[in-house]
Design a protein around this motif. Structure first.
Motif, PDB file in Angstrom:
ATOM      1  N   LEU A 152       0.863  -1.182   0.000  1.00 52.22           N
ATOM      2  CA  LEU A 152       0.000   0.000   0.000  1.00 52.22           C
ATOM      3  C   LEU A 152       0.896   1.228   0.000  1.00 52.22           C
ATOM      4  O   LEU A 152       1.602   1.470   0.983  1.00 52.22           O
ATOM      5  CB  LEU A 152      -0.873   0.018   1.257  1.00 52.22           C
ATOM      6  N   PRO A 153       0.870   2.003  -1.040  1.00 53.15           N
ATOM      7  CA  PRO A 153       1.801   3.142  -1.099  1.00 53.15           C
ATOM      8  C   PRO A 153       1.400   4.292  -0.175  1.00 53.15           C
ATOM      9  O   PRO A 153       2.037   5.333  -0.210  1.00 53.15           O
ATOM     10  CB  PRO A 153       1.716   3.579  -2.577  1.00 53.15           C
ATOM     11  N   TYR A 154       0.370   4.081   0.662  1.00 52.90           N
ATOM     12  CA  TYR A 154      -0.045   5.136   1.595  1.00 52.90           C
ATOM     13  C   TYR A 154       1.007   5.369   2.682  1.00 52.90           C
ATOM     14  O   TYR A 154       1.073   6.453   3.271  1.00 52.90           O
ATOM     15  CB  TYR A 154      -1.348   4.775   2.295  1.00 52.90           C
ATOM     16  N   ALA A 155       1.783   4.334   3.021  1.00 51.26           N
ATOM     17  CA  ALA A 155       2.741   4.440   4.127  1.00 51.26           C
ATOM     18  C   ALA A 155       3.714   5.582   3.838  1.00 51.26           C
ATOM     19  O   ALA A 155       4.255   5.672   2.738  1.00 51.26           O
ATOM     20  CB  ALA A 155       3.487   3.125   4.303  1.00 51.26           C
ATOM     21  N   PRO A 156       3.941   6.459   4.835  1.00 53.64           N
ATOM     22  CA  PRO A 156       4.653   7.714   4.573  1.00 53.64           C
ATOM     23  C   PRO A 156       6.030   7.546   3.933  1.00 53.64           C
ATOM     24  O   PRO A 156       6.435   8.384   3.129  1.00 53.64           O
ATOM     25  CB  PRO A 156       4.787   8.342   5.971  1.00 53.64           C
TER      26      PRO A 156
ATOM     27  N   LEU B 267       8.131  12.979   8.430  1.00 50.75           N
ATOM     28  CA  LEU B 267       7.230  11.846   8.231  1.00 50.75           C
ATOM     29  C   LEU B 267       6.837  11.163   9.543  1.00 50.75           C
ATOM     30  O   LEU B 267       6.212  10.107   9.533  1.00 50.75           O
ATOM     31  CB  LEU B 267       7.868  10.835   7.277  1.00 50.75           C
TER      32      LEU B 267
ATOM     33  N   ILE C 120       2.771  14.465  11.142  1.00 46.16           N
ATOM     34  CA  ILE C 120       1.791  14.395  10.045  1.00 46.16           C
ATOM     35  C   ILE C 120       0.384  14.721  10.573  1.00 46.16           C
ATOM     36  O   ILE C 120      -0.351  15.507   9.992  1.00 46.16           O
ATOM     37  CB  ILE C 120       1.817  13.008   9.364  1.00 46.16           C
TER      38      ILE C 120
ATOM     39  N   PHE D 218      -2.247   8.685  10.262  1.00 47.75           N
ATOM     40  CA  PHE D 218      -0.875   9.181  10.197  1.00 47.75           C
ATOM     41  C   PHE D 218      -0.250   9.073   8.804  1.00 47.75           C
ATOM     42  O   PHE D 218       0.941   9.304   8.626  1.00 47.75           O
ATOM     43  CB  PHE D 218       0.015   8.504  11.244  1.00 47.75           C
ATOM     44  N   MET D 219      -1.065   8.698   7.813  1.00 49.04           N
ATOM     45  CA  MET D 219      -0.557   8.741   6.444  1.00 49.04           C
ATOM     46  C   MET D 219      -0.896  10.114   5.866  1.00 49.04           C
ATOM     47  O   MET D 219      -1.992  10.632   6.103  1.00 49.04           O
ATOM     48  CB  MET D 219      -1.209   7.653   5.603  1.00 49.04           C
ATOM     49  N   PRO D 220       0.041  10.688   5.106  1.00 43.46           N
ATOM     50  CA  PRO D 220      -0.226  12.009   4.531  1.00 43.46           C
ATOM     51  C   PRO D 220      -1.519  11.981   3.711  1.00 43.46           C
ATOM     52  O   PRO D 220      -1.786  11.006   3.009  1.00 43.46           O
ATOM     53  CB  PRO D 220       0.990  12.241   3.631  1.00 43.46           C
TER      54      PRO D 220
ATOM     55  N   ARG E 286      -1.508  11.051   0.138  1.00 40.76           N
ATOM     56  CA  ARG E 286      -1.227   9.654  -0.199  1.00 40.76           C
ATOM     57  C   ARG E 286      -2.491   8.799  -0.184  1.00 40.76           C
ATOM     58  O   ARG E 286      -2.627   7.879  -0.975  1.00 40.76           O
ATOM     59  CB  ARG E 286      -0.232   9.056   0.799  1.00 40.76           C
ATOM     60  N   ILE E 287      -3.367   9.074   0.771  1.00 42.30           N
ATOM     61  CA  ILE E 287      -4.583   8.258   0.834  1.00 42.30           C
ATOM     62  C   ILE E 287      -5.653   8.892  -0.058  1.00 42.30           C
ATOM     63  O   ILE E 287      -5.435   9.970  -0.630  1.00 42.30           O
ATOM     64  CB  ILE E 287      -5.101   8.101   2.282  1.00 42.30           C
TER      65      ILE E 287
ATOM     66  N   ASP F 182      -7.449   1.337   2.825  1.00 43.11           N
ATOM     67  CA  ASP F 182      -7.375   0.772   1.473  1.00 43.11           C
ATOM     68  C   ASP F 182      -8.687   0.101   1.067  1.00 43.11           C
ATOM     69  O   ASP F 182      -9.389   0.580   0.176  1.00 43.11           O
ATOM     70  CB  ASP F 182      -6.224  -0.227   1.389  1.00 43.11           C
TER      71      ASP F 182
END
Lengths: 481, 481
Positions: free
Chosen positions: A399-403, B23, B28, B144-146, B149-150, B170
């Motif tokens: 999952l590319p969401y991880a910072p 990060l 964040i 805590f994901m930017p 990104r989500i 996700d």
């Protein structure tokens, strides 16, 4: 009966072009082939003249050459005269677009019988009637829907044969385009009065070098031709897939009115297909997943080298615990099992990851590197897993969401896979902004899927492929291994 | 324990902000709430100073007010002192992001027990630890994901509660965004040391006016709280959905390392859920389909008025024979059945269609209007079907590839449905260039799906909804009807 003029014609004539209605089937087919495709096209119109600046001929026998193929898009009543002309002029192939034959009963049935007689007596490869014909890039496209309305799939290894034109352009073309599966040739068989599924299976198995996978949507075999089909499938060096519509009572009622066919008992059918090494996906989605995987494995640049032999033992590498759990839940249903890591292996993997992730990560199978993961962690753990012999395939859930995951991750993973050639199936959400990651993997011919289920299905497809190859090669059951 | 400060805080403080690492989770969360959300945010940093131009406070007791909520994003060892400060300062709610508690065993387990004691003794609504917290628009977002990104879902009727943060962002956020399902509040419960699924079910059922549907991803109930959950679900006026991970042996192994929970026997669980009127979709996709349908039916502008009662009798209206067949095949599996049209009805529908399509169309159920269809044909036949009382729902399978379908088709169908209020589920391929058609339907609150299977699942969801409403109202089995 030779089918090559149907799929690789040098020249083609089209009848049924309306000067008044720009949406008439014949006109759409004529114009799209003239403007977009490589074949030499001739338009036939009783009044001659021109259309969109292109000369029209009044009769077939006035053409400067005998065309390889005639597309007939006129009313049912006017169709037979053109079929007769094919016989008279020795035109070797024809596609009949219109309906009004066996599927409407009575008169239509008689009409179709006459058509069959002319075709078989004169060895004319006739496709249809009641079909959308052939898409054989870069030569011809007889689909009567405007090109800008449909979506075309990329060029690839899959020959598509469908008893429904709607299924061909939607369930196949559109989805193939969406998830990047390549097509060699696509065929809509309609009433299959002359050219049927068995003839096509034989042609694509033996004559077409671009095809490695052959997929059928059928609503039943042509009566009397089931045995032939099954034998051809078993002999074929290509992978053969069937997806059947009309297998329930409700569905059967529907097919009777649709293409006048009816499948037999579903269970007997299924056993026969399996025995003849035909792959029967459980759902349309599974069919697409299988075809995507098989299309990739048919590429000249084999991403997994000679290691694409998978009996079912997998490792799951995730960065989300829940994704790992959901994936692990699915393994058994698909005949797969997770390998068990030794304490030593777990400790070694732990040492490969960054100090923050390490403390909260889990190195059981599924491995969960957590949202604190960095590119290097995934890269190193994947390299480590690639060297463990008993792991046959890795399912990578990223999952590319991880910072701390960077845009480099796709290329990094792609490089590891290319180096070690360990079979890997990749899951990542399908989000436009992550296109770069997905593209890096697809350029490396790595199979990317956008649901956990599809990733698991893809591994089961590799297992299935191993089974079938083993059976085709030495006829022993791979389960004995 | 009051949970409203967790979801509707006026002010919030954040600890664990790193000045060096942009990060870090705390940073964040601090920055995204300050810049993007409506809550008043205070940042805590032992050295004070400022970050991105915003003042930081050295201690909680230096803040100009006692915040409603504290987000704790520090290491496990430093977490308890902040929990104690909540108690001392009477901060009513906290979210603990970090891991290192029960899920790592031993020391972590003891740490979590201490945490629980402080929370329960002082009535502090603590979420987590080991979670991503709360998304409660427009107030707070502690993921805590930017944000870039989500992908965030639109605002709507579904409260989401997940034991996995990855699944929340996700499988839920991303998919909800993709297929347009609206969320009221989303909660990641992590180790659920204090606030658990039952407390959340009670809160969203009774206290939150925006929520009409409550969906859980769980890997087991909190020990000793299953009974409570089931009873609350049965009483709830909202629809309650559960999707369980870790139900197979492979999956269970995974959950043990993930969130230290374990589900019981899957069959017993399933029977108990059903008995308590909890909807258990068979797959993640089915869950999404159900939620999309239920979210639409929860809109103030009810597209089907009071007619959303469906016992399973459907009509299928298609323009592709194959799509009709595939759809009909699926009905039985989903407890649905096709109505039978009388000869008279078939003739009347035939008269409503254009002369070309009429001759090749089929007016059995499924109806196939063929690729020669025009907008008016679909409009008129749908109006006709809408007036047949015994049809409870129409499944409309429309492929915009057919040459004569116009961009008006979506609006035309939408208007017919709005006029007659007959439940209709719409299938159309998801292709960007047809966005206009899909949008016209979605603006009219008509459920649009992009696979035949999902369309059928959606009708089964309506049937399920009818069953549950009947049971909740008078406790009689609807099957008796």
């Amino acid at each position: 009966m030779e089918l090559n003029k149907l799929f690789k014609p040098k020249s083609m004539a089209v009848t049924g072009i309306s000067k008044k209605n720009p949406l008439s089937a014949g006109r759409i087919i004529f114009v799209k082939n003239e403007f977009e495709m490589d074949v030499k096209v001739y338009g036939i119109h009783p009044a001659g003249g021109e259309l969109e600046g292109i000369k029209l001929y009044t009769k077939l026998n006035e053409l400067p050459e005998i065309p390889d193929l005639l597309v007939i898009a006129v009313k049912a009543e006017d169709t037979l005269q053109y079929v007769q002309e094919c016989a008279d002029l020795h035109i070797p192939a024809a596609i009949i677009i219109g309906g009004g034959f066996a599927e409407v009963g009575n008169e239509g049935l008689k009409r179709q019988e006459k058509l069959e007689k002319i075709a078989f007596d004169n060895d004319i490869a006739i496709l249809g009637p009641n079909c959308i014909g052939v898409y054989s890039p870069p030569l011809i496209d007889t689909i009567f829907m405007p090109t800008e309305r449909i979506t075309r799939p990329p060029k690839g290894s899959v020959a598509l044969i469908s008893q429904s034109g709607g299924v061909l352009v939607d369930q196949f073309f559109h989805k193939f385009n969406q998830i990047n599966i390549g097509v060699s040739t696509a065929v809509s068989i309609g009433n299959r009065a002359v050219v049927d599924e068995s003839m096509l299976l034989e042609y694509f198995s033996k004559k077409d070098e671009d095809t490695y996978n052959i997929a059928f949507y059928l609503e039943g075999f042509k009566p009397g031709k089931a045995r032939k089909f099954l034998e051809l499938a078993k002999e074929s060096e290509d992978m053969v897939f069937t997806y059947f519509g009309g297998i329930t009572e409700q569905g059967k009622t529907a097919t009777q009115s649709h293409t006048a066919s009816l499948s037999g008992n579903a269970r007997i059918l299924s056993a026969a297909l399996k025995q003849h090494l035909i792959i029967q996906p459980r759902s349309e989605n599974e069919l697409l997943t299988f075809l995507k995987l098989f299309d990739i494995l048919s590429h000249k640049k084999k991403p997994f080298g000679d290691k694409e032999v998978v009996y079912g033992r997998v490792a799951i590498l995730s960065i989300s615990g829940g994704h790992g759990v959901i994936c692990a839940d699915m393994l058994k249903k698909y005949g797969l099992s997770p390998v068990k890591f030794t304490e030593k292996e777990q400790q070694e993997m732990k040492q490969l990851t960054n100090p923050v992730a390490r403390e909260i990560a889990s190195f059981n199978n599924p491995i969960d590197l957590t949202g604190s993961v960095q590119d290097e962690d995934i890269e190193r753990v994947l390299e480590y897993l690639s060297q463990i012999e008993r792991i046959e395939c890795v399912i990578l859930l990223i999952l590319p969401y991880a910072p701390s995951i960077s845009f480099q991750i796709g290329r990094r993973i792609s490089n590891v896979i290319t180096n070690y050639k360990k079979p890997v199936v990749f899951f990542s959400p399908y989000i436009q902004k992550y296109g770069l990651i997905i593209e890096a993997l697809e350029l490396g011919n790595i199979p990317v899927f956008h649901s956990i289920k599809e990733a698991v299905q893809a591994v089961s497809a590799m297992k299935n492929r191993t089974r079938i190859f083993n059976l085709k090669i030495d006829n022993t059951f791979w389960e004995d291994r």
